[in-house]
Write an enzyme that holds these catalytic residues in place. Structure first.
Site: not given
Length: 342
Positions: A242, A128, A34, A290
């Site tokens: 940053y 679940r 998956k 990023m």
């Protein structure tokens, strides 16, 4: 088109991991493919594991089943999320079994394809997906290939493991099926009491180590490399990145690499991750942005723009560095990587 990011996946490592997991379990081992093979490539994973002898594969949705494409005749595919009302047409066209999880799904499958085999999930304590053990009367009339449950705490020595095992054994004695299955990657390491007829490894196929029993046995599968955009010197007292979270306490040689959180190298690696070239470790300096990170390269004076650096992406160590789970580390790897199976 040139890509400054490479993700190399070792086919032989995936196969070796599957063989070890099957040997450890002592029964047939399937493979969870998956989320596009946990981010590495579902089709390529299936092809490698079919060659190794795997015959049972698992995806989450019918869309994933369609994207995977046809499997060899001797292999089977299970859609773990069952069959929603919107899946009726796909479930009749695609050669896969639904794993039924609710009374509604059971009723729907009896209406759609009453003669076709299905799988069923029993909830033994995870809360679940799955029917409760008290709902097993609803299963009368189904042709159940594999009856499943799923362990909530298999990566820990938790009393819930034994409790779920006993609950599942009670259901096994009451519900006819061709096979029974409860163990995932970590569950395989709990011992053969959890093996039943089929185990369903996922993360450990791709290099994840969930329990100490697998240490030294599971091979690293994926290697991440990024190209150097620029080499620069950060003067003593100046910051990098940053937020100015890294301040150089001396003149510091740095390389700026073509990788960032948009590629799945998330901000948990800020000032904690590492890369390497040859024998030299290269620490991440400051925040991950990023598209870029900075690494210290004082130990590697020969590195230049355009050269490649390997990111430390051994799953257990990268998880410890970043605070991310081994699952997240793989499934967040982005589309800008050139994925190479070798």
């Amino acid at each position: 088109m040139h890509r400054p990011l490479r993700l190399t996946i070792h086919r032989s490592a995936v196969q070796a991991n599957w063989r070890w997991l099957q040997d450890k379990a002592g029964v047939a081992a399937g493979a969870a493919v998956k989320a596009n093979g946990y981010g590495l490539g579902a089709r390529e994973t299936v092809d490698a594991l079919v060659e190794a002898g795997c015959r049972d594969f698992f995806v989450a949705t019918w869309a994933e089943a369609e994207q995977l494409g046809p499997l060899p005749d001797e292999a089977s595919l299970v859609v773990l999320h069952g069959v929603a009302a919107e899946d009726a047409e796909a479930s009749l066209q695609i050669r896969a079994r639904p794993c039924l999880n609710s009374a509604e799904q059971v009723a729907r499958w009896k209406e759609i394809a009453p003669e076709r085999p299905c799988d069923v999930m029993i909830d033994t304590g995870m809360n679940r997906l799955g029917l409760r053990p008290t709902d097993i009367a609803l299963l009368d009339g189904l042709a159940i290939d594999t009856l499943h449950s799923h362990l909530a705490c298999a990566d820990e020595d938790d009393p819930l493991n034994a409790m779920q095992l006993e609950r599942f054994r009670a259901v096994v004695s009451a519900v006819p099926a061709r096979r029974y299955s409860i163990a995932n990657s970590a569950g395989i390491c709990l011992g053969r009491d959890y093996s039943f007829d089929l185990v369903r490894p996922g993360i450990s196929l791709y290099g994840g180590i969930q329990r100490a029993e697998a240490e030294g046995q599971i091979r690293q599968v994926a290697r991440v490399e990024a190209q150097i955009v620029q080499r620069r010197m950060i003067p003593k007292g100046e910051s990098c990145g940053y937020g100015a979270t890294f301040i150089a306490d001396e003149d510091t040689e740095a390389a700026i690499l073509n990788i960032g959180y948009a590629d799945g190298y998330l901000r948990g690696f800020s000032s904690r991750g590492s890369a390497f070239v040859g024998e030299y470790a290269l620490p991440v300096l400051g925040r991950v942005s990023m598209d870029l990170i900075a690494v210290g390269v004082g130990a590697a004076p020969e590195l230049r723009e355009g050269e490649w650096v390997e990111i430390d992406y051994d799953l257990p160590s990268a998880s410890e560095q970043s605070g991310l789970s081994q699952y997240e580390l793989l499934t967040t790897l982005g589309s800008r990587f050139e994925r190479r199976w070798i």
